[in-house]
Design an enzyme around this catalytic site. Structure first.
Site, PDB file in Angstrom:
ATOM      1  N   ALA A  29      38.127  36.896  45.005  1.00 41.40           N
ATOM      2  CA  ALA A  29      39.135  37.989  45.196  1.00 41.40           C
ATOM      3  C   ALA A  29      40.173  37.750  43.915  1.00 41.40           C
ATOM      4  O   ALA A  29      40.465  36.766  43.747  1.00 41.40           O
ATOM      5  CB  ALA A  29      39.766  37.657  46.720  1.00 41.40           C
ATOM      6  N   ALA A  30      40.462  38.844  43.515  1.00 39.53           N
ATOM      7  CA  ALA A  30      41.225  38.732  42.140  1.00 39.53           C
ATOM      8  C   ALA A  30      41.704  40.133  42.024  1.00 39.53           C
ATOM      9  O   ALA A  30      41.460  41.170  42.397  1.00 39.53           O
ATOM     10  CB  ALA A  30      40.551  38.221  41.004  1.00 39.53           C
ATOM     11  N   TYR A  98      46.102  37.557  32.868  1.00 38.59           N
ATOM     12  CA  TYR A  98      45.089  37.604  33.549  1.00 38.59           C
ATOM     13  C   TYR A  98      44.357  36.135  33.258  1.00 38.59           C
ATOM     14  O   TYR A  98      44.104  35.498  34.321  1.00 38.59           O
ATOM     15  CB  TYR A  98      44.135  38.582  33.524  1.00 38.59           C
TER      16      TYR A  98
END
Length: 278
Positions: A29-30, A98
């Site tokens: 998940a991200a 990120y």
């Protein structure tokens, strides 16, 4: 299998780890859009760092024997200050929130490995592509190009198109991830000891991707290329040295780029024709 559809930031997600006490957690998940991380680094950190830390704490409290396989990044984590192919121990000079977040979680994994004995693996994926990838929103360039080719729209290129990436087919990524979950891994040592590049070791330009997909589509003249300015935070040159994954996990990429592009294009055409769900 039972599916629990949760936001990784919710307390329920961490609580589920404690309830299930899994042997292995594959943390995929991200928030995965580099541009969004540049525009809103606080949101990016909330998803990619804080939520990941909550999951790691849940694993620690549930069972010290659990393994965590973390989806990191093999591209932007190294930045544009190396000479590819990038090895796992190369310096990390990230140019986007990120990438910084992914590296921060890797450091937390190292900490949990050294201090709490957690079996934690970081997989630094190249540019993953293949069937079922979403051609809208935050998708990779291959899925976006497939969607635009089907609609007969221009293929949008940001920059000159000579920027390189290491494109790795989804079947190969699944194989690497499975091996990281079940194979013996090195003893926890310094940073990067349990990090693995997952790529082909081949540099491919965006222009080459466009050409291969147009060939697969038989649409050499159907969609023109449309050039736009380079976007801030996006890396220019990136491809990976995957030899460590071969040595430690017995993994190498098996699907050549032209074959992977053909399979991907055929899937998108079938999905568009039959209305198949992703």
């Amino acid at each position: 299998a039972t599916m629990h559809q949760l936001d990784v930031r919710e307390a329920k997600a961490a609580a589920l780890v404690g309830t299930l006490r899994p042997n292995c957690v594959l943390h995929l998940a991200a928030q995965m859009d580099v541009r969004k991380s540049v525009a809103d680094p606080v949101f990016d950190a909330g998803v990619n760092i804080i939520a990941s830390l909550a999951l790691l704490e849940a694993v620690r409290l549930a069972s010290h024997a659990s393994r965590v396989v973390f989806a990191s990044t093999g591209g932007v984590i190294y930045g544009d200050y190396t000479s590819p192919p990038n090895r796992e121990d190369f310096a990390k000079n990230s140019d986007s929130p990120y990438a910084i977040a992914k590296l921060a979680v890797e450091h937390y994994l190292d900490y949990y490995g050294r201090i709490h004995g957690l079996d934690a693996v970081s997989l630094r994926y190249g540019n993953v592509y293949g069937p079922r990838q979403d051609p809208h929103g935050e998708a990779g360039v291959v899925a976006i190009f497939c969607g635009r080719l089907i609609r007969g729209e221009p293929l949008l290129i940001f920059g000159d198109g000579e920027q390189t990436r290491d494109y790795v087919y989804i079947d190969d990524v699944v194989d690497a991830t499975f091996r990281a979950a079940v194979e013996p891994i090195p003893a926890q040592a310094l940073a990067n000891s349990r990090a693995f590049n997952v790529g082909t070791g081949i540099a491919t330009t965006v222009l080459t991707v466009a050409d291969l997909l147009k060939q697969a589509a038989g649409a050499t003249d159907r969609s023109e290329l449309e050039f736009h300015p380079h976007r801030p935070g996006e890396q220019q040159q990136s491809f990976l040295d995957p030899r460590k994954a071969e040595q430690e996990l017995g993994w190498t990429a098996q699907v050549p780029l032209d074959e992977g592009m053909r399979r991907t294009w055929e899937w998108f055409v079938e999905a568009a024709t039959t209305g198949a769900r992703r």
